[in-house]
Write an enzyme that holds these catalytic residues in place. Structure first.
Site, PDB file in Angstrom:
ATOM      1  N   GLY A   1       1.148  -0.939   0.537  1.00 26.17           N
ATOM      2  CA  GLY A   1      -0.042  -0.341  -0.382  1.00 26.17           C
ATOM      3  C   GLY A   1       1.151   1.326  -0.295  1.00 26.17           C
TER       4      GLY A   1
ATOM      5  N   MET B   1       0.508   7.621   3.402  1.00 30.88           N
ATOM      6  CA  MET B   1       1.380   6.677   5.163  1.00 30.88           C
ATOM      7  C   MET B   1       2.093   6.010   4.251  1.00 30.88           C
ATOM      8  SD  MET B   1       0.177   8.732   7.136  1.00 30.88           S
ATOM      9  CE  MET B   1       0.585   8.295   8.914  1.00 30.88           C
ATOM     10  N   GLY B   2       1.594   5.020   3.593  1.00 22.42           N
ATOM     11  CA  GLY B   2       2.837   3.601   3.269  1.00 22.42           C
ATOM     12  C   GLY B   2       4.501   4.056   2.212  1.00 22.42           C
TER      13      GLY B   2
ATOM     14  N   SER C   1       0.059   7.396  14.441  1.00 20.57           N
ATOM     15  CA  SER C   1      -0.274   8.324  14.633  1.00 20.57           C
ATOM     16  C   SER C   1       0.898   9.674  14.136  1.00 20.57           C
ATOM     17  CB  SER C   1      -0.543   8.757  15.912  1.00 20.57           C
ATOM     18  OG  SER C   1      -1.066  10.459  15.953  1.00 20.57           O
TER      19      SER C   1
ATOM     20  N   LYS D   1      -5.378   3.807  19.651  1.00 20.22           N
ATOM     21  CA  LYS D   1      -5.360   4.726  18.583  1.00 20.22           C
ATOM     22  C   LYS D   1      -6.555   5.434  18.396  1.00 20.22           C
ATOM     23  CE  LYS D   1      -3.973   7.389  14.852  1.00 20.22           C
ATOM     24  NZ  LYS D   1      -4.626   7.949  14.019  1.00 20.22           N
TER      25      LYS D   1
ATOM     26  N   HIS E   1      -6.998   7.821  20.796  1.00 23.53           N
ATOM     27  CA  HIS E   1      -5.993   8.755  20.668  1.00 23.53           C
ATOM     28  C   HIS E   1      -7.213   9.758  19.744  1.00 23.53           C
ATOM     29  CE1 HIS E   1      -3.548  11.621  17.503  1.00 23.53           C
ATOM     30  NE2 HIS E   1      -2.563  10.749  18.462  1.00 23.53           N
ATOM     31  N   ASN E   2      -7.609   9.403  18.802  1.00 27.48           N
ATOM     32  CA  ASN E   2      -8.408  10.265  17.946  1.00 27.48           C
ATOM     33  C   ASN E   2      -9.263  10.890  18.820  1.00 27.48           C
ATOM     34  OD1 ASN E   2      -6.293   9.491  16.454  1.00 27.48           O
ATOM     35  ND2 ASN E   2      -8.187   8.908  14.143  1.00 27.48           N
TER      36      ASN E   2
ATOM     37  N   GLU F   1      -7.693  13.433  20.330  1.00 27.16           N
ATOM     38  CA  GLU F   1      -7.936  14.358  19.200  1.00 27.16           C
ATOM     39  C   GLU F   1      -8.672  15.595  19.085  1.00 27.16           C
ATOM     40  OE1 GLU F   1      -5.588  12.494  15.718  1.00 27.16           O
ATOM     41  OE2 GLU F   1      -7.016  13.956  14.562  1.00 27.16           O
TER      42      GLU F   1
HETATM   43  C1  6PG Z   1      -3.128  11.097  13.336  1.00 27.64           C
HETATM   44  C2  6PG Z   1      -4.003  11.653  12.886  1.00 27.64           C
HETATM   45  C3  6PG Z   1      -4.728  10.192  11.745  1.00 27.64           C
HETATM   46  C4  6PG Z   1      -5.789  11.443  10.414  1.00 27.64           C
HETATM   47  C5  6PG Z   1      -7.137  11.277  11.774  1.00 27.64           C
HETATM   48  C6  6PG Z   1      -7.918  12.512  10.779  1.00 27.64           C
HETATM   49  O1  6PG Z   1      -2.682  10.309  15.061  1.00 27.64           O
HETATM   50  O2  6PG Z   1      -1.818  10.708  12.634  1.00 27.64           O
HETATM   51  O3  6PG Z   1      -4.992  11.353  13.936  1.00 27.64           O
HETATM   52  O4  6PG Z   1      -5.307   9.037  12.059  1.00 27.64           O
HETATM   53  O5  6PG Z   1      -5.568  12.137  10.483  1.00 27.64           O
HETATM   54  O6  6PG Z   1      -7.695  10.316  11.558  1.00 27.64           O
HETATM   55  O7  6PG Z   1      -9.525  12.124  11.601  1.00 27.64           O
HETATM   56  P1  6PG Z   1     -10.319  12.867  10.511  1.00 27.64           P
HETATM   57  O8  6PG Z   1     -10.309  12.644   9.048  1.00 27.64           O
HETATM   58  O9  6PG Z   1     -11.708  12.004  11.105  1.00 27.64           O
HETATM   59  O10 6PG Z   1     -10.661  14.034  10.745  1.00 27.64           O
END
Ligand code: 6PG
Length: 470
Positions: A10, A14-15, A130, A184, A187-188, A191
């Protein structure tokens, strides 16, 4: 001859960045992408790292290129694509090979995949990563779930590519099956709450105090040097300071006020609800992303109710706003960690709370100085049920909650929405109230449904004197 230490499937944003990070840390990596033209483009862009990248045009080639036991990272879209890749790989891999899902998977899927592979000879790691594109390339925070033994086989490479905080890698094994992806997800959720609270304070500056983006930016930049020091505050100052190259206007003023979401914030709220753990600041943040997307309805409602005028409302001090944001942040983190504490019990993970805060100090989106205080709190008492009860947090909240109260009250009086901040305040006030008001709810439940209640002076179920009304 198999030469690669690890494989990756992938080559999206990110990949690709994760693959370059791995190659840069001296690990030979075999890469494969379903659309094979992307593999060639990636290889060309790898520059001098090409000597440690093995581009493969088929899964068979990829598998043959990796030294067994083979760790293979999947960086494909969360959902069915992960199951499809696992199904293909199962036919090609051998005993002890490890499939690592590094996407933003729903942890329930990770638990299922982990158990589906049990007994097949292969092992499965669900790994939360993340830090976005930049983190993937130069050092993300890595949250690992799976067997301890499979983690130990990839620990070296993961530690090499992870962000470092004062030399310590921001990577850890957090528990079995879905533990890494669960952490994770939370974490989000945090966030989302962090970002929403910052946006609420921005709203008070913009709509309550009538400040321009350019005037707000240095305030956030200043806060970034204090107790709020964090990546999100830092980038807020930068976003507010930027100009739109097309119009010359502040960039932020040209962006539509309708936020996207990919689902992880919502999952964190669903899990909190499932376990009966209040996570109201996170819930408010997710709900307000939903409301932000209802642009046409909001515009119609503004017409119906009238636009809020920026009148002389008195002012609020920047110090109060800073302290209020800090108090709100504590509330959101208290909730996020409480959800993880409950999940740790529910799923038998023994999540290491202090370590989680530690590996969030660098690399991830919510990285901040403040996380060090959370680590300290859990190191002093690893059975802490709620951060609000850590002695250092009691001190911080005692100092900060009056400001949160003033700001929430001011915003409410001004008609400015502050859902996450006010939810954090209500949560704090509810949490610290020894005798709440649920006695009345119990009375009502017993009245209309004979549900029974417990008396304060007697154990066991009792009923009220409502007789035939019940
Ligand atoms: C991270 C981010 C990453 C992503 C989010 C965005 O930790 O690097 O959280 O995973 O940017 O998933 O999430 P949304 O599109 O739901 O805002």
């Amino acid at each position: 001859m198999a030469q690669a230490d690890i494989g990756l499937i992938g080559l999206g944003v990110m990949g690709s960045n994760l693959a370059l990070n791995i190659a840069e840390k001296d690990h030979a990596i075999a890469v494969y992408n379903r659309t094979t033209s992307k593999t060639g483009i990636f290889f060309e862009s790898a520059g001098e790292l090409r000597e440690r990248v093995l581009p493969c045009n088929s899964l068979e080639e990829l598998v043959a290129a990796i030294r067994p036991p083979r760790p293979i990272i999947l960086m494909v879209s969360a959902g069915p694509a992960v199951d499809e890749e696992i199904a293909r790989l199962r036919k090609l891999l051998s005993e002890n090979d490890i499939i690592i899902d590094a996407g933003n998977a729903n942890f329930h899927d990770t638990v299922r995949r982990f158990h589906e592979l049990e007994g097949s000879g292969l092992t499965f790691i669900g790994m939360g990563v993340s830090g976005g594109e930049e983190g993937a390339r130069h050092g993300p925070s890595i949250m690992v779930g799976g067997t301890k033994q499979s983690y130990e086989r990839v620990e070296g490479v993961l530690n090499d590519i992870a962000a470092k905080y004062e030399g310590e890698p921001c990577c850890a094994w957090l528990g079995t099956d879905g533990a890494g992806h669960f952490v994770k997800t939370i974490h989000n959720g945090i966030e989302y709450a962090d970002m929403q609270m910052i946006a609420e304070i921005y709203g008070i500056f913009r709509d309550g105090l009538g400040m321009e983006a350019k005037e707000i930016a240095p305030v956030f930049a200043g806060w970034n040097r204090g107790r709020l020091n964090s990546y999100l505050i830092e980038i807020t100052a930068e976003v507010l300071a930027a100009d739109d190259p097309k119009t010359g206007q502040p960039m932020v003023d040209m962006i539509l006020d309708s936020a996207g979401q990919k689902g992880t914030g919502r999952w964190s709220v669903i899990e909190a609800q499932q376990m009966g753990v209040p996570a109201t600041a996170i819930e408010a943040a997710v709900a307000f992303r939903g409301l932000s997307a209802m642009k046409a309805e909001r515009e119609a409602a503004e017409k119906a109710y009238g636009k809020l005028a920026l009148e002389k409302r008195g002012t609020v001090s920047h110090d109060d706003l800073e302290l209020a944001l800090f108090a709100g942040k504590i509330g959101a983190y208290a909730q996020g960690f409480a959800v993880m504490t409950a999940a740790s019990r529910e799923f038998n993970w023994s999540l290491p709370m202090g370590t989680i805060a530690k590996i969030w100090r660098a690399g991830c989106i919510i990285r901040s100085q403040f996380l060090g205080r959370i680590t300290d709190a859990f190191e002093r008492a690893d059975d802490l049920d709620n951060l609000f009860m850590a002695p250092s947090f009691v001190e911080m909240m005692k100092e900060a909650h009056p400001a949160l109260r003033r700001i929430v009250a001011w915003a409410a009086a001004a008609g400015l929405p502050a859902p996450a901040l006010s939810s954090a305040l209500a949560y704090f006030d509810g949490y610290r109230q020894g005798r709440g008001t649920a006695n009345l709810i119990q009375g009502q439940r017993d009245f209309f449904g004979a549900h029974g209640f417990e008396r304060i002076d007697q154990a066991g179920e009792s009923h009220g004197p409502w007789g035939s009304h019940g």
